[in-house]
Design a protein around this motif. Sequence first.
Motif, PDB file in Angstrom:
ATOM      1  N   GLY A 155       0.821  -1.219   0.000  1.00  0.00           N
ATOM      2  CA  GLY A 155       0.000   0.000   0.000  1.00  0.00           C
ATOM      3  C   GLY A 155       0.837   1.242   0.000  1.00  0.00           C
ATOM      4  N   PHE A 156       0.415   2.212   0.771  1.00  0.00           N
ATOM      5  CA  PHE A 156       1.058   3.529   0.738  1.00  0.00           C
ATOM      6  C   PHE A 156       1.338   4.011   2.155  1.00  0.00           C
ATOM      7  CE2 PHE A 156      -2.288   2.973  -2.377  1.00  0.00           C
ATOM      8  CZ  PHE A 156      -1.577   3.034  -3.565  1.00  0.00           C
ATOM      9  N   GLY A 157       2.595   4.294   2.434  1.00  0.00           N
ATOM     10  CA  GLY A 157       2.961   4.918   3.698  1.00  0.00           C
ATOM     11  C   GLY A 157       2.437   4.187   4.923  1.00  0.00           C
ATOM     12  N   GLY A 158       2.557   2.866   4.918  1.00  0.00           N
ATOM     13  CA  GLY A 158       2.202   2.125   6.121  1.00  0.00           C
ATOM     14  C   GLY A 158       0.745   1.687   6.182  1.00  0.00           C
ATOM     15  N   VAL A 159      -0.083   2.185   5.269  1.00  0.00           N
ATOM     16  CA  VAL A 159      -1.454   1.699   5.212  1.00  0.00           C
ATOM     17  C   VAL A 159      -1.520   0.664   4.098  1.00  0.00           C
ATOM     18  CG1 VAL A 159      -3.874   2.326   5.028  1.00  0.00           C
ATOM     19  CG2 VAL A 159      -2.223   3.980   5.890  1.00  0.00           C
ATOM     20  N   SER A 160      -1.722  -0.592   4.494  1.00  0.00           N
ATOM     21  CA  SER A 160      -1.612  -1.645   3.489  1.00  0.00           C
ATOM     22  C   SER A 160      -2.983  -2.011   2.936  1.00  0.00           C
ATOM     23  CB  SER A 160      -0.977  -2.888   4.091  1.00  0.00           C
ATOM     24  OG  SER A 160      -1.948  -3.573   4.853  1.00  0.00           O
ATOM     25  N   PHE A 161      -2.986  -2.910   1.976  1.00  0.00           N
ATOM     26  CA  PHE A 161      -4.243  -3.344   1.389  1.00  0.00           C
ATOM     27  C   PHE A 161      -5.119  -4.101   2.378  1.00  0.00           C
ATOM     28  CE2 PHE A 161      -5.251  -2.507  -3.058  1.00  0.00           C
ATOM     29  CZ  PHE A 161      -4.212  -1.666  -3.363  1.00  0.00           C
ATOM     30  N   ALA A 162      -4.521  -4.599   3.466  1.00  0.00           N
ATOM     31  CA  ALA A 162      -5.354  -5.230   4.488  1.00  0.00           C
ATOM     32  C   ALA A 162      -6.405  -4.229   4.952  1.00  0.00           C
ATOM     33  CB  ALA A 162      -4.485  -5.700   5.644  1.00  0.00           C
ATOM     34  N   THR A 163      -5.966  -2.996   5.172  1.00  0.00           N
ATOM     35  CA  THR A 163      -6.899  -1.948   5.599  1.00  0.00           C
ATOM     36  C   THR A 163      -7.927  -1.663   4.510  1.00  0.00           C
ATOM     37  OG1 THR A 163      -5.072  -0.982   6.811  1.00  0.00           O
ATOM     38  CG2 THR A 163      -7.025   0.383   6.522  1.00  0.00           C
ATOM     39  N   PHE A 164      -7.446  -1.540   3.280  1.00  0.00           N
ATOM     40  CA  PHE A 164      -8.367  -1.219   2.187  1.00  0.00           C
ATOM     41  C   PHE A 164      -9.407  -2.327   2.015  1.00  0.00           C
ATOM     42  CE2 PHE A 164      -4.307   0.850   0.416  1.00  0.00           C
ATOM     43  CZ  PHE A 164      -4.521   1.984   1.174  1.00  0.00           C
ATOM     44  N   TYR A 165      -8.960  -3.575   2.176  1.00  0.00           N
ATOM     45  CA  TYR A 165      -9.905  -4.684   2.059  1.00  0.00           C
ATOM     46  C   TYR A 165     -10.933  -4.632   3.176  1.00  0.00           C
ATOM     47  CZ  TYR A 165      -8.236  -7.300  -1.936  1.00  0.00           C
ATOM     48  OH  TYR A 165      -7.952  -7.673  -3.221  1.00  0.00           O
ATOM     49  N   ARG A 166     -10.457  -4.351   4.375  1.00  0.00           N
ATOM     50  CA  ARG A 166     -11.400  -4.267   5.497  1.00  0.00           C
ATOM     51  C   ARG A 166     -12.465  -3.219   5.193  1.00  0.00           C
ATOM     52  NH1 ARG A 166      -8.963  -1.657  10.229  1.00  0.00           N
ATOM     53  NH2 ARG A 166     -10.043   0.066   9.247  1.00  0.00           N
ATOM     54  N   ASN A 167     -12.019  -2.053   4.728  1.00  0.00           N
ATOM     55  CA  ASN A 167     -12.976  -0.991   4.416  1.00  0.00           C
ATOM     56  C   ASN A 167     -13.939  -1.405   3.325  1.00  0.00           C
ATOM     57  OD1 ASN A 167     -11.713   0.639   6.283  1.00  0.00           O
ATOM     58  ND2 ASN A 167     -10.361   1.576   4.756  1.00  0.00           N
ATOM     59  N   SER A 168     -13.390  -2.039   2.290  1.00  0.00           N
ATOM     60  CA  SER A 168     -14.253  -2.438   1.181  1.00  0.00           C
ATOM     61  C   SER A 168     -15.290  -3.462   1.629  1.00  0.00           C
ATOM     62  CB  SER A 168     -13.416  -3.037   0.050  1.00  0.00           C
ATOM     63  OG  SER A 168     -12.889  -2.018  -0.743  1.00  0.00           O
ATOM     64  N   PHE A 169     -14.851  -4.412   2.475  1.00  0.00           N
ATOM     65  CA  PHE A 169     -15.809  -5.400   2.952  1.00  0.00           C
ATOM     66  C   PHE A 169     -16.895  -4.737   3.781  1.00  0.00           C
ATOM     67  CE2 PHE A 169     -12.703  -8.826   1.989  1.00  0.00           C
ATOM     68  CZ  PHE A 169     -13.581  -9.628   1.271  1.00  0.00           C
ATOM     69  N   LEU A 170     -16.482  -3.805   4.601  1.00  0.00           N
ATOM     70  CA  LEU A 170     -17.446  -3.088   5.430  1.00  0.00           C
ATOM     71  C   LEU A 170     -18.448  -2.354   4.551  1.00  0.00           C
ATOM     72  CD1 LEU A 170     -17.766  -2.346   8.525  1.00  0.00           C
ATOM     73  CD2 LEU A 170     -16.767  -0.150   7.888  1.00  0.00           C
ATOM     74  N   TYR A 171     -17.902  -1.632   3.595  1.00  0.00           N
ATOM     75  CA  TYR A 171     -18.722  -0.808   2.714  1.00  0.00           C
ATOM     76  C   TYR A 171     -19.630  -1.685   1.851  1.00  0.00           C
ATOM     77  CZ  TYR A 171     -19.384   2.433  -1.273  1.00  0.00           C
ATOM     78  OH  TYR A 171     -19.876   3.200  -2.289  1.00  0.00           O
ATOM     79  N   ALA A 172     -19.030  -2.680   1.195  1.00  0.00           N
ATOM     80  CA  ALA A 172     -19.826  -3.516   0.289  1.00  0.00           C
ATOM     81  C   ALA A 172     -20.792  -4.402   1.071  1.00  0.00           C
ATOM     82  CB  ALA A 172     -18.908  -4.359  -0.594  1.00  0.00           C
ATOM     83  N   GLY A 173     -20.339  -4.903   2.228  1.00  0.00           N
ATOM     84  CA  GLY A 173     -21.194  -5.774   3.025  1.00  0.00           C
ATOM     85  C   GLY A 173     -22.415  -5.036   3.548  1.00  0.00           C
ATOM     86  N   LEU A 174     -22.171  -3.953   4.268  1.00  0.00           N
ATOM     87  CA  LEU A 174     -23.281  -3.173   4.812  1.00  0.00           C
ATOM     88  C   LEU A 174     -24.152  -2.618   3.694  1.00  0.00           C
ATOM     89  CD1 LEU A 174     -21.763  -1.086   7.748  1.00  0.00           C
ATOM     90  CD2 LEU A 174     -23.409  -2.959   7.843  1.00  0.00           C
ATOM     91  N   GLY A 175     -23.499  -2.089   2.670  1.00  0.00           N
ATOM     92  CA  GLY A 175     -24.237  -1.505   1.556  1.00  0.00           C
ATOM     93  C   GLY A 175     -25.171  -2.520   0.919  1.00  0.00           C
ATOM     94  N   THR A 176     -24.674  -3.734   0.743  1.00  0.00           N
ATOM     95  CA  THR A 176     -25.482  -4.763   0.094  1.00  0.00           C
ATOM     96  C   THR A 176     -26.661  -5.177   0.947  1.00  0.00           C
ATOM     97  OG1 THR A 176     -23.512  -5.565  -1.011  1.00  0.00           O
ATOM     98  CG2 THR A 176     -25.391  -7.041  -0.954  1.00  0.00           C
ATOM     99  N   LEU A 177     -26.396  -5.432   2.222  1.00  0.00           N
ATOM    100  CA  LEU A 177     -27.486  -5.833   3.111  1.00  0.00           C
ATOM    101  C   LEU A 177     -28.575  -4.771   3.128  1.00  0.00           C
ATOM    102  CD1 LEU A 177     -25.651  -7.430   6.161  1.00  0.00           C
ATOM    103  CD2 LEU A 177     -26.944  -8.541   4.329  1.00  0.00           C
ATOM    104  N   ALA A 178     -28.142  -3.537   3.348  1.00  0.00           N
ATOM    105  CA  ALA A 178     -29.102  -2.451   3.433  1.00  0.00           C
ATOM    106  C   ALA A 178     -29.866  -2.316   2.126  1.00  0.00           C
ATOM    107  CB  ALA A 178     -28.381  -1.144   3.761  1.00  0.00           C
ATOM    108  N   SER A 179     -29.128  -2.414   1.040  1.00  0.00           N
ATOM    109  CA  SER A 179     -29.755  -2.181  -0.251  1.00  0.00           C
ATOM    110  C   SER A 179     -30.782  -3.247  -0.590  1.00  0.00           C
ATOM    111  CB  SER A 179     -28.659  -2.075  -1.318  1.00  0.00           C
ATOM    112  OG  SER A 179     -28.947  -2.873  -2.405  1.00  0.00           O
ATOM    113  N   VAL A 180     -30.448  -4.513  -0.336  1.00  0.00           N
ATOM    114  CA  VAL A 180     -31.391  -5.577  -0.694  1.00  0.00           C
ATOM    115  C   VAL A 180     -32.641  -5.502   0.180  1.00  0.00           C
ATOM    116  CG1 VAL A 180     -31.750  -8.056  -0.836  1.00  0.00           C
ATOM    117  CG2 VAL A 180     -29.597  -7.077  -1.598  1.00  0.00           C
ATOM    118  N   ALA A 181     -32.444  -5.290   1.482  1.00  0.00           N
ATOM    119  CA  ALA A 181     -33.597  -5.218   2.385  1.00  0.00           C
ATOM    120  C   ALA A 181     -34.530  -4.082   1.972  1.00  0.00           C
ATOM    121  CB  ALA A 181     -33.115  -5.034   3.823  1.00  0.00           C
ATOM    122  N   THR A 182     -33.951  -2.905   1.789  1.00  0.00           N
ATOM    123  CA  THR A 182     -34.774  -1.758   1.418  1.00  0.00           C
ATOM    124  C   THR A 182     -35.453  -1.979   0.076  1.00  0.00           C
ATOM    125  OG1 THR A 182     -33.185  -0.369   2.532  1.00  0.00           O
ATOM    126  CG2 THR A 182     -34.769   0.730   1.106  1.00  0.00           C
TER     127      THR A 182
END
Lengths: 302, 435, 290
Positions: free
Chosen positions: C71-98
């Motif tokens: 990644g960049f300056g100590g922030v690795s893709f582990a962090t980016f993946y965590r964020n993406s999972f959070l975003y895509a996971g929550l987004g998907t659940l919310a979106s399908v239910a609604t």
Amino acid sequence: MDRRLLENRRRAIAGYLFISPWLIGFLTLTLLPILGVVYLSFTKYDIFTAPQWIGLGNFVRMFTGDPRYWKSVGATFYFAIVSVPLKLFFALMVAMILNAPHRGLDFYRAVYYTPSILGTSVAVAVMWREIFGFDGLINALLANIGIRSEMAWLGDPRTAVWTLILLVIWQFGSPMLIFLAGLKQIPDELYESAHIDGARGVRKFFWITLPLLSPVIFFNLVMQIIFGLTVFTQPFIITQGGPLDTTNFYALYLYRRAFETFQMGYGAAMALVLLLVVAFFTGIVFKSSSLWVFYESKEGKA
Amino acid sequence: MKRTVTAILLVLFVAGMVFASGEPEGEGSDSLRVMWWGSQNRHERTIETLELYEANNDGLEVTYEFAGWTDYWTKLTTMAAGRNLPDVIQQDYAYLTEWQSRGLIQPLDPFVDSGLFDFSDVADANLAGGRIDGQLYGVNLGVNSQCMVLDVARFEEAGVPLPDDDWTWSEFEEIVLKLHEETGVFGFGAGLLGEQLWKSLYLADGSWAFNDDGTALGYEDDSVFIEYIEMVLRLQEAGAIPHISREASDYANGDNLEMQPIIPGDAAMASMWSNQLTAMWTAAGGPEERDFVMVMLPRLEQGRPGHYIKPSMFFAISRDAQNPDEAARFIDFVTNDLGANQILLAERGVPIADAVRDDLTTRVGRPQEVVFEFMSRVGADSSPIPAPDPVGYTDLIQNVYFPVVRDGVRFGEYTPSEATEILRERAAEILGAAN
Amino acid sequence: MSSSVLSMRTRRRFREVVFHVLVFSFGVVMLYPLLWLAGSSFKPSTEIWTTVSNIVPRTFTVAHYINGWRGFGGVSFATFYRNSFLYAGLGTLASVATSAFVAFGFARVRFPGRNIWFGCMLATLMLPVQIQIIPQYILFTQLRWVNTFWPLILPRALGQAGQAFFIFMIVQFIRGIPIELDEAASIDGLGRFGIFNRIVMPLVKPALVTSGIFSFYWTWADFLTPLIYLNDPRLYTVSVALRAFADPSGQTDWGAIFAMSFLSLVPVLIVFVIFQKQIVEGISTSGLKG
């Protein structure tokens, strides 16, 4: 009489309750930005300084003083008219094939869906050049069968738009999946009884599959018309509108005006016209739907 | 009722757009927010520099944002609309006037006067590119200039001696043809009708692409450019440079450095910015496998050098800066501090401060050595930097130059004289309206 | 007799073989770019642009994966993946239910204004998102949502940001279900929510799963919203981080781009493979009949 009134009111309340999440979101998060776009379309707005009201100025310029605008309109229609039917056709055919009982279908479905998830990746841009460039795969294949091609498909004004049409057709995964889900919703019993009545392959398709799939076909058609007329990502990452503006599709041109040359007012006016045009065509499809879309439930009576 | 509510909301919204006063993010006086574009190498080096700076300054909280080139401008533009710009932003020469004319970046002379900037070690020519109407708006992060990059092996193969810095365009044409005949590869790669070469052509002719007010073209005589375009067409016809359709498909119009045909050895020459050489060399296989030489752009007969020292990019202080003094101190740190520059390692271009440059000369690798050496040659023999591109420049290039001149002529849609005439008319129209 | 059985079996086997040959060879065309991407991600930097048309690397290296993941300056893709999972996971659940909830309203309840609202909903899909960025950013800045996940999740949870696609799709599937089922359930004393929850939802499961698959991918791949609203690199998603390797005027880390692009497809493919089974197993057996 009173009971009907009461029932009507209850139904209204229920209806609004069900759509309330969307309605609240629409009124609070979406409507304001859209009204903002409407307002901006009547202004000269360079993003950085306050918008100046210029009335219909943007529209006048768009329709009478910008030849690239009309070229872009033409290119977009060409792209949509060719790509939408082809994409839907392929999606439906492949969905039918992958719905038949065979081994290894899970694997094939994943394979056929893959292009769609590569869709927005920067890697696709590089790959498409590799395939349709002068030194690309297509020319190499042609050379193998003895045809010497001097074409740089992606850079030639005669063929560039076709490379993008092929790209979006190749990415038929999402309508395919929706067709697949639609096919699964058709009860097997219907096919069985039709079989007993003597219907086979093609007939079954026209008697059962098509009518029962029509709500889903309708959905895919509407969505693909919208996507086709507002296509952005593919030309943005691959051709940047060139060569000679042959792939300078509407939404791309709009974006470049708005963001790259800071003409947000002009871009907003373009967006508004786009909205009206797409709504017009979608409206036609909706109007026509009573003729060819078959619903199990005519109207929600409950 | 509903209509009233809608009307009120609309008014509020429009008011918001006019006065747009979002809550800025800076956390008070002890913070510094920096944003830049680049790729991994630059991100890493810049972040490390920021960490060093933070460590040097107790109690200072540094935050930063970075993106690739395209995303950077989308995001920065959006932030500007929301009045939420970071303190220090990276700027490009092509956009500097657009941002300055709209008051989005601050004049820096007050910081020079107050002593926050120390430019005693910086030649004035290295700062000139950041001045607009005599005021400094951006601090140059590295000196840069156009150049021709030559693939030494191809020249040897063709038996063509390497040209000198004062070669002419007619010599260039001969060399391109000769290289093509002898080696079979393109004599020159992509982008021979790029906008930068057009501008340099008129600089070499003793004028500039734009007039002093930035309201129209700055030259009367189209024939210089027409002759140049005709040369390009002759070379295209001879197959000594790629056809425009191939340039668009295989070489991304020369806009993408890694796709230049000189990299896989499909062309013997390329024109680029001097600070791009390192990346290009790496992509081509590195100094162990390939050898490249930089020379200056060809000249017109009896012309001046078409070169000027261009800032590769700037740091500027934004209108929304919460803490301009801290921002200025940081930019000074990047300009003068040896430690900081040993981290940055001239990745943005040859440093402007003499001491820094001397310190780095022995620390950089072979490609950068070539660049340092080339820039000192350019420094001794260049034209003064013209005024930054006028407001409306991007519009002119995107909507006229590219479709009509670069592509239109080479696809045969326009003759050279038609194209130059359209360029002249539309330039007066677009630039006249903007300035 | 046995010979005719045999020939029928042979014929069936022959058809099976033809099917596989055709579907597979066409599949290779589909898969070619992915293979190319994978191949390129294992080439050393000096080879990527000098042997572009080869799929198989001459020299094999995993350097791009190691370097890219950093990644960049100590922030690795582990962090980016965590964020993406959070975003895509929550987004998907919310979106399908609604989407399902709202779609039921549009498909099964006749209320005044329904067509107008439905039209408004479709219209939101017709206005290019790019043009809405600036007005929306100004609005969200005033809500102080910049540099939070709110602008990423909430519009999805409230059926905005392209969710109209799913609402419309589920509406179409619901309209394919016989209304008699609802009526029968109503006579059995089930209220509207009961009908929604117990009758209609199970029957449109393929549509819900399809929505889920798309929603996950679209949220995962969306870079514009996170790019605009997230400032802190520790909040960046994979899609944003991927693009931070590219600087066309300078150096672009193509090796890292290819490696991380390839890696970023893995979760999307896994989600697809797991959930597409749910579509095809479908509901054909649950006794739905017109």
